[in-house]
Design a protein around this motif. Structure first.
Motif, PDB file in Angstrom:
ATOM      1  N   SER A 141       0.839  -1.206   0.000  1.00  0.00           N
ATOM      2  CA  SER A 141       0.000   0.000   0.000  1.00  0.00           C
ATOM      3  C   SER A 141       0.870   1.250   0.000  1.00  0.00           C
ATOM      4  CB  SER A 141      -0.927   0.016   1.210  1.00  0.00           C
ATOM      5  OG  SER A 141      -1.865  -1.014   1.126  1.00  0.00           O
ATOM      6  N   GLN A 142       1.917   1.243   0.820  1.00  0.00           N
ATOM      7  CA  GLN A 142       2.837   2.394   0.859  1.00  0.00           C
ATOM      8  C   GLN A 142       3.513   2.581  -0.495  1.00  0.00           C
ATOM      9  OE1 GLN A 142       5.459   1.361   4.065  1.00  0.00           O
ATOM     10  NE2 GLN A 142       3.969   1.881   5.663  1.00  0.00           N
TER      11      GLN A 142
ATOM     12  N   ASP B  16       2.373   1.627  -3.377  1.00  0.00           N
ATOM     13  CA  ASP B  16       1.355   2.068  -4.323  1.00  0.00           C
ATOM     14  C   ASP B  16       1.133   3.572  -4.196  1.00  0.00           C
ATOM     15  OD1 ASP B  16      -0.598   1.499  -6.342  1.00  0.00           O
ATOM     16  OD2 ASP B  16      -2.156   1.716  -4.800  1.00  0.00           O
ATOM     17  N   GLU B  17       1.059   4.053  -2.978  1.00  0.00           N
ATOM     18  CA  GLU B  17       0.898   5.491  -2.756  1.00  0.00           C
ATOM     19  C   GLU B  17       2.086   6.266  -3.332  1.00  0.00           C
ATOM     20  OE1 GLU B  17       0.204   6.356   1.391  1.00  0.00           O
ATOM     21  OE2 GLU B  17      -1.479   4.948   1.489  1.00  0.00           O
ATOM     22  N   LYS B  18       3.290   5.795  -3.081  1.00  0.00           N
ATOM     23  CA  LYS B  18       4.486   6.464  -3.601  1.00  0.00           C
ATOM     24  C   LYS B  18       4.505   6.437  -5.128  1.00  0.00           C
ATOM     25  CE  LYS B  18       7.377   5.653   0.434  1.00  0.00           C
ATOM     26  NZ  LYS B  18       8.537   4.974   1.003  1.00  0.00           N
TER      27      LYS B  18
ATOM     28  N   ASN C 111       1.911   6.250  -7.129  1.00  0.00           N
ATOM     29  CA  ASN C 111       0.890   7.185  -7.605  1.00  0.00           C
ATOM     30  C   ASN C 111       1.388   8.630  -7.514  1.00  0.00           C
ATOM     31  OD1 ASN C 111      -1.021   5.271  -8.352  1.00  0.00           O
ATOM     32  ND2 ASN C 111      -1.958   5.233  -6.309  1.00  0.00           N
ATOM     33  N   THR C 112       2.101   8.941  -6.447  1.00  0.00           N
ATOM     34  CA  THR C 112       2.682  10.274  -6.296  1.00  0.00           C
ATOM     35  C   THR C 112       3.685  10.542  -7.414  1.00  0.00           C
ATOM     36  OG1 THR C 112       2.405  10.173  -3.901  1.00  0.00           O
ATOM     37  CG2 THR C 112       3.959  11.810  -4.742  1.00  0.00           C
TER      38      THR C 112
END
Length: 81
Positions: A65-66, A68-70, A72-73
């Motif tokens: 999840s972390q 994926d967030e990075k 996407n950023t």
């Protein structure tokens, strides 16, 4: 009616006749008990291992999840406006 001594003699013969069968049953029960105790130990070890795997999967999911967030950023920063 049989006398007490005759009844006792009959009982002793009966017990003597069943003794090998009773010994076999006792032996088999001992084996079953040993197998059951061993199976309980194995089951407890498996439960412990599964609990560890569940914890590891939870950690992997958090890290994904972390990431994926990075990602996407990063992708949002790379997209031209």
């Amino acid at each position: 009616m049989a006398t007490s001594e005759e009844r006792l003699t009959t009982l002793e013969r009966t017990v003597t006749g069943y003794k090998p069968v009773l010994q076999e049953i006792a032996y088999e029960l001992t084996m079953v008990k040993g197998l059951t105790v061993d199976q309980i130990r194995v089951t407890q070890e498996l439960k412990s291992d599964i609990d560890g795997v569940k914890q590891d999967i939870g950690t992997i999911n958090e890290r994904l999840s972390q990431m994926d967030e990075k990602l996407n950023t990063i992708l949002s920063l790379l997209k031209p406006s």
